[in-house]
Design an enzyme around this catalytic site. Structure first.
Site, PDB file in Angstrom:
ATOM      1  N   GLY A   1     -18.403 141.303  53.656  1.00  0.00           N
ATOM      2  CA  GLY A   1     -18.364 141.666  55.076  1.00  0.00           C
ATOM      3  C   GLY A   1     -17.801 143.067  55.263  1.00  0.00           C
ATOM      4  O   GLY A   1     -18.300 143.859  56.084  1.00  0.00           O
ATOM      5  N   ASP A   2     -16.766 143.387  54.512  1.00  0.00           N
ATOM      6  CA  ASP A   2     -16.170 144.735  54.601  1.00  0.00           C
ATOM      7  C   ASP A   2     -17.177 145.786  54.125  1.00  0.00           C
ATOM      8  O   ASP A   2     -17.196 146.922  54.618  1.00  0.00           O
ATOM      9  CB  ASP A   2     -14.906 144.814  53.739  1.00  0.00           C
ATOM     10  CG  ASP A   2     -13.883 143.750  54.150  1.00  0.00           C
ATOM     11  OD1 ASP A   2     -13.939 143.301  55.306  1.00  0.00           O
ATOM     12  OD2 ASP A   2     -13.055 143.371  53.313  1.00  0.00           O
TER      13      ASP A   2
END
Ligand SMILES: Nc1ncnc2c1ncn2[C@@H]1O[C@H](COP(=O)(O)OP(=O)(O)O)[C@@H](O)[C@H]1O
Ligand SMILES: O=P(O)(O)OC[C@H]1O[C@](O)(COP(=O)(O)O)[C@@H](O)[C@@H]1O
Length: 303
Positions: free
Chosen positions: A248-249
């Site tokens: 996600g990052d």
């Protein structure tokens, strides 16, 4: 300049245990210790893409020292504020499925916060600021809203990647982008198992509350990009997920990497999804060549 802020960094202890048995002595098959926390991960991915950032945040103790040392070795520029106590250790247990145990962070007091505000006041028009991750218990849950207000006059674009109350309370601060996954989006409306149609519906409700752009990542099921003008769906490339910690990052980092170079929201969305999948498909954070290998597999369609 791109700045990331991690209020709640971590050392990520990623272990695979196979088979895993509750109540028994289990031994690791593989293990990794990485500097972690959402903003730090964004900085590390951007560093892989040869984009310089400054990583801000609160760190302390032996674990804080480990994070600083690793980032120095990787040549990620940092300007952390030292707090009392050890930065948390987050356990990522891989047993075929992924189980996470995220630790507690040391407390951050008003003096630390004032030091942070001083550091943020040097930001300038055109800078990008990524506010990412959970909020330590000692800070108010509207901290991201306060920080958005703090830099409002500086002409900085602010991305908020967090969940729950901290995310919801940031909306009136008009963040440039938020990136919940579909579970985090559902949680805001007390709903689970969101379909794409549901995610569009709830995403639009968030746009009405002041957020400028939203990416909703839906793991292997695709992703959405929404703003007042457009609603887009992206598929994700096919591949075997090896380690989704930081995927996600990586979406956020990929978006920032592309947007800061081309100023094109759609291109940045596509690049972000490629970066997320490139990280998910490997045991390290994505590299440029890995992203570029996946990019043509990603089709963006208008909804
Ligand atoms: N099964 C999968 N296949 C392909 N890509 C994936 C898969 N799972 C995750 N990803 C990639 O990782 C990104 C983030 O995953 P997601 O689970 O939605 O968010 P988070 O990691 O923030 O919880 C996705 O947008 C996608 O690019
Ligand atoms: O601050 P939080 O919400 O506890 O999240 C921190 C954890 O999330 C991570 O940043 C990974 O996040 P993603 O897998 O969502 O990209 C880890 O490095 C860290 O352990």
């Amino acid at each position: 300049m791109i700045y990331t802020l991690t209020l709640n960094p971590s050392v990520d202890y990623i272990v695979s245990v196979d088979p895993f048995e509750f109540g028994k002595t289990n031994r690791t098959a593989t293990e990794m210790k990485n500097p972690g926390g959402k903003g730090i991960n964004v900085s590390r991915v951007l560093n892989n893409l040869n984009i310089k950032t400054k990583a801000l945040g609160f760190i302390g103790g032996f674990t804080g020292g480990f994070i600083e040392q690793k980032l120095r070795e990787e040549k990620v520029d940092t300007d952390f504020i030292q707090v009392n106590g050890d930065t948390r250790i987050n356990i990522k247990l891989q047993t075929g499925e992924e189980t996470e145990i995220n630790g507690q962070s040391p407390s951050v007091d008003q003096e630390h916060l004032n030091t942070l505000l001083e550091k943020l006041h040097v930001l300038q028009e055109g800078d990008l600021l990524v506010l990412a991750g959970s909020v330590p218990k000692s800070l108010p849950s509207n901290i991201y809203y306060s920080l958005l207000k703090e830099v409002e006059e500086l002409g900085v674009k602010v991305i908020v990647d967090t969940s729950g109350e901290a995310l919801e309370k940031s909306f009136p601060g008009n963040p440039f982008l938020i990136k919940p996954n579909h579970h985090e989006l559902g949680e805001l409306f007390d709903k689970s198992d969101l379909t794409v149609k549901d995610a569009v519906h709830y995403g639009r409700r968030i746009l009405d509350k002041g957020v400028q752009n939203i990416i909703v990542s839906m793991a292997g099921e695709g992703a959405l990009f929404l703003n007042k003008e457009i609603t887009l769906f992206s598929n994700v490339p096919k591949g075997i997920v090896k380690n989704s910690v930081g995927a996600g990052d990586s979406v956020v980092a990929g978006f920032v990497a592309s947007y800061s170079q081309h100023n094109d929201l759609v291109k940045a969305f596509q690049y972000g999804i490629a970066a997320g999948s490139a990280t998910a498909f490997s045991n390290h954070f994505c590299e440029k060549a890995e992203i570029e290998k996946l990019i043509d597999e990603i089709e963006i369609t208008k909804l």
